[in-house]
Design a protein around this motif. Structure first.
Motif, PDB file in Angstrom:
ATOM      1  N   GLY A 128      -1.405 -16.912 -42.897  1.00  0.00           N
ATOM      2  CA  GLY A 128      -0.945 -18.153 -42.299  1.00  0.00           C
ATOM      3  C   GLY A 128       0.271 -18.073 -41.407  1.00  0.00           C
ATOM      4  N   VAL A 129       0.808 -16.877 -41.164  1.00  0.00           N
ATOM      5  CA  VAL A 129       1.999 -16.758 -40.337  1.00  0.00           C
ATOM      6  C   VAL A 129       2.025 -15.377 -39.689  1.00  0.00           C
ATOM      7  CG1 VAL A 129       3.395 -15.946 -42.290  1.00  0.00           C
ATOM      8  CG2 VAL A 129       4.524 -16.974 -40.311  1.00  0.00           C
ATOM      9  N   ARG A 130       2.539 -15.305 -38.460  1.00  0.00           N
ATOM     10  CA  ARG A 130       2.672 -14.020 -37.784  1.00  0.00           C
ATOM     11  C   ARG A 130       4.056 -13.455 -38.060  1.00  0.00           C
ATOM     12  NH1 ARG A 130       0.786 -14.207 -31.625  1.00  0.00           N
ATOM     13  NH2 ARG A 130       1.183 -11.978 -31.953  1.00  0.00           N
ATOM     14  N   VAL A 131       4.115 -12.243 -38.568  1.00  0.00           N
ATOM     15  CA  VAL A 131       5.392 -11.586 -38.859  1.00  0.00           C
ATOM     16  C   VAL A 131       5.388 -10.211 -38.197  1.00  0.00           C
ATOM     17  CG1 VAL A 131       5.786 -12.813 -41.029  1.00  0.00           C
ATOM     18  CG2 VAL A 131       4.485 -10.676 -41.052  1.00  0.00           C
ATOM     19  N   PRO A 132       6.559  -9.719 -37.786  1.00  0.00           N
ATOM     20  CA  PRO A 132       6.635  -8.381 -37.176  1.00  0.00           C
ATOM     21  C   PRO A 132       6.360  -7.299 -38.218  1.00  0.00           C
ATOM     22  CG  PRO A 132       8.832  -9.297 -37.501  1.00  0.00           C
ATOM     23  CD  PRO A 132       7.871 -10.390 -37.821  1.00  0.00           C
ATOM     24  N   LEU A 133       5.520  -6.344 -37.870  1.00  0.00           N
ATOM     25  CA  LEU A 133       5.122  -5.302 -38.802  1.00  0.00           C
ATOM     26  C   LEU A 133       5.861  -3.993 -38.519  1.00  0.00           C
ATOM     27  CD1 LEU A 133       1.260  -5.920 -38.940  1.00  0.00           C
ATOM     28  CD2 LEU A 133       3.026  -6.767 -40.504  1.00  0.00           C
ATOM     29  N   PHE A 161      -3.694 -20.020 -53.032  1.00  0.00           N
ATOM     30  CA  PHE A 161      -2.260 -19.888 -52.773  1.00  0.00           C
ATOM     31  C   PHE A 161      -2.036 -19.924 -51.263  1.00  0.00           C
ATOM     32  CE2 PHE A 161       1.496 -17.235 -51.849  1.00  0.00           C
ATOM     33  CZ  PHE A 161       2.452 -17.962 -52.526  1.00  0.00           C
ATOM     34  N   PRO A 162      -1.956 -21.121 -50.683  1.00  0.00           N
ATOM     35  CA  PRO A 162      -1.787 -21.215 -49.229  1.00  0.00           C
ATOM     36  C   PRO A 162      -0.353 -20.878 -48.800  1.00  0.00           C
ATOM     37  CG  PRO A 162      -1.759 -23.406 -50.217  1.00  0.00           C
ATOM     38  CD  PRO A 162      -2.060 -22.445 -51.332  1.00  0.00           C
ATOM     39  N   TRP A 163      -0.258 -20.169 -47.701  1.00  0.00           N
ATOM     40  CA  TRP A 163       1.046 -19.851 -47.102  1.00  0.00           C
ATOM     41  C   TRP A 163       0.947 -20.131 -45.624  1.00  0.00           C
ATOM     42  CZ3 TRP A 163       5.214 -19.217 -49.935  1.00  0.00           C
ATOM     43  CH2 TRP A 163       6.390 -18.758 -49.337  1.00  0.00           C
ATOM     44  N   ASP A 164       2.028 -20.592 -45.015  1.00  0.00           N
ATOM     45  CA  ASP A 164       1.966 -20.937 -43.600  1.00  0.00           C
ATOM     46  C   ASP A 164       3.343 -20.779 -42.972  1.00  0.00           C
ATOM     47  OD1 ASP A 164       3.440 -23.185 -44.437  1.00  0.00           O
ATOM     48  OD2 ASP A 164       1.655 -24.459 -44.538  1.00  0.00           O
ATOM     49  N   ALA A 165       3.436 -21.143 -41.698  1.00  0.00           N
ATOM     50  CA  ALA A 165       4.682 -20.967 -40.957  1.00  0.00           C
ATOM     51  C   ALA A 165       5.813 -21.818 -41.531  1.00  0.00           C
ATOM     52  CB  ALA A 165       4.452 -21.314 -39.485  1.00  0.00           C
ATOM     53  N   ARG A 166       5.484 -22.975 -42.069  1.00  0.00           N
ATOM     54  CA  ARG A 166       6.538 -23.821 -42.656  1.00  0.00           C
ATOM     55  C   ARG A 166       7.152 -23.162 -43.879  1.00  0.00           C
ATOM     56  NH1 ARG A 166       7.071 -28.179 -46.372  1.00  0.00           N
ATOM     57  NH2 ARG A 166       4.882 -28.010 -46.987  1.00  0.00           N
ATOM     58  N   ARG A 167       6.320 -22.588 -44.729  1.00  0.00           N
ATOM     59  CA  ARG A 167       6.836 -21.875 -45.895  1.00  0.00           C
ATOM     60  C   ARG A 167       7.658 -20.656 -45.461  1.00  0.00           C
ATOM     61  NH1 ARG A 167       6.408 -25.770 -48.937  1.00  0.00           N
ATOM     62  NH2 ARG A 167       4.468 -26.306 -49.997  1.00  0.00           N
ATOM     63  N   HIS A 168       7.193 -19.975 -44.424  1.00  0.00           N
ATOM     64  CA  HIS A 168       7.937 -18.822 -43.914  1.00  0.00           C
ATOM     65  C   HIS A 168       9.327 -19.244 -43.438  1.00  0.00           C
ATOM     66  CE1 HIS A 168       8.943 -15.179 -41.721  1.00  0.00           C
ATOM     67  NE2 HIS A 168       9.058 -15.894 -40.610  1.00  0.00           N
TER      68      HIS A 168
END
Length: 299
Positions: A128-133, A161-168
């Motif tokens: 649910g979110v783009r993060v640098p790898l 277990f939803p995860w998204d940009a807001r949680r990030h």
């Protein structure tokens, strides 16, 4: 807190959501020693005293008990140097719980990481979110905690277990509306329970957001375990202090030096911090008890 307030119950007492026995009871608090969070003497009339206790066996984690009615006392309240040992919660019936082995197994990915406050890369993608790898293998306190917990819980429970940009953004404390947003994210996502108090000793696998000042020098970290007899806490974090340059156990060393599991008898080590020291170092803090099932440590 310089000393702990404790209540000794010689027999089980009814617990109440409010200091009022006319309300519906929440359940029973069994005989034993309990940490006291709040006291109300001669309340609401001179005939009664109440205390709010940490009671992990109840759904709310804390409850009010009547400690005195007129001349009859139902509990003895004392100040002491040591916190009463808490019952370790079982999350066997929690749909989003995970075994602690899942978290320990994922730590291998952080062995080669170094700490960098301004540059952070994740060892894996998050839902649910783009993060640098990575590479490079650099992270900071917030990104380490998010990467570990979200990977463990999302792999175990998938779409439940939803995860998204807001949680990030909450994990990154991106808004001044909530300086404890990592704790908020853990609770609202369902992977943790909000602790009944900032002062109560942490439950095994606790997420803490602490601040040395209001609001400066913040730090996000995990407490893997608490040893009541010594007041010691096993802190797992990404840091550039306390013997660390990357991910490891505070005072004990980086994962690449000490291994994924904490050293045996860690609570006997002088370098390991006490809960009192954590509280005095981070006077502004909140904690969330993660839904992690594991084995209690020896006393």
């Amino acid at each position: 807190m310089d000393t702990y307030r404790a209540a000794r119950l010689p027999a089980r007492l009814r617990g109440f959501a409010l200091p009022d026995t006319s309300k519906s009871p929440e359940g029973y608090v069994e005989a034993g020693d309990y940490l006291v969070l709040e006291e109300k003497a001669r309340y609401p009339t001179p005939d009664t005293d109440y205390a709010r206790l940490v009671a992990p066996q109840l759904s709310g984690l804390d409850t009010w008990v009547c400690t005195r009615w007129r001349t009859q006392r139902y509990a003895m309240l004392v100040s002491q140097e040591r916190a009463p040992a808490m019952v370790r919660l079982s999350f066997a019936n929690e749909p989003l719980a995970i075994p602690e082995e899942r978290l320990i197994a994922l730590l291998w990915a952080f062995v080669d990481y170094r700490y960098d406050v301004s540059r952070a890369y994740y060892p894996w993608a998050l839902p649910g979110v783009r993060v640098p790898l990575a590479p490079p293998r650099l992270n900071n306190c917030c990104t380490f905690v998010e990467a570990l917990l979200v990977k463990a819980f999302s792999e175990a429970h998938g779409a439940a277990f939803p995860w998204d940009a807001r949680r990030h953004r909450q994990m990154m404390i991106a808004s001044t509306q909530d300086y404890f947003s990592p704790v908020t994210a853990a609770v609202e996502s369902g992977m943790a329970l909000r602790a009944p108090s900032a002062d109560v000793p942490p439950h095994p696998w606790t997420l803490i957001q602490g601040w040395r000042s209001q609001w400066g020098s913040g730090h996000t970290f995990l407490v893997v375990d608490f040893h009541a007899e010594t007041d010691k806490v096993l802190v797992l974090e990404s840091n550039l202090d306390y013997g660390l340059d990357g991910v490891g156990y505070r005072g004990l060393g980086n994962l690449r030096d000490v291994g994924l599991q904490s050293p045996a008898d860690w609570w006997t080590r002088s370098e390991v911090w006490t809960w009192r020291r954590i509280c005095s170092t981070y006077p502004f803090r909140k904690q969330a008890w993660l839904k992690v099932n594991g084995q209690p440590i020896p006393s």
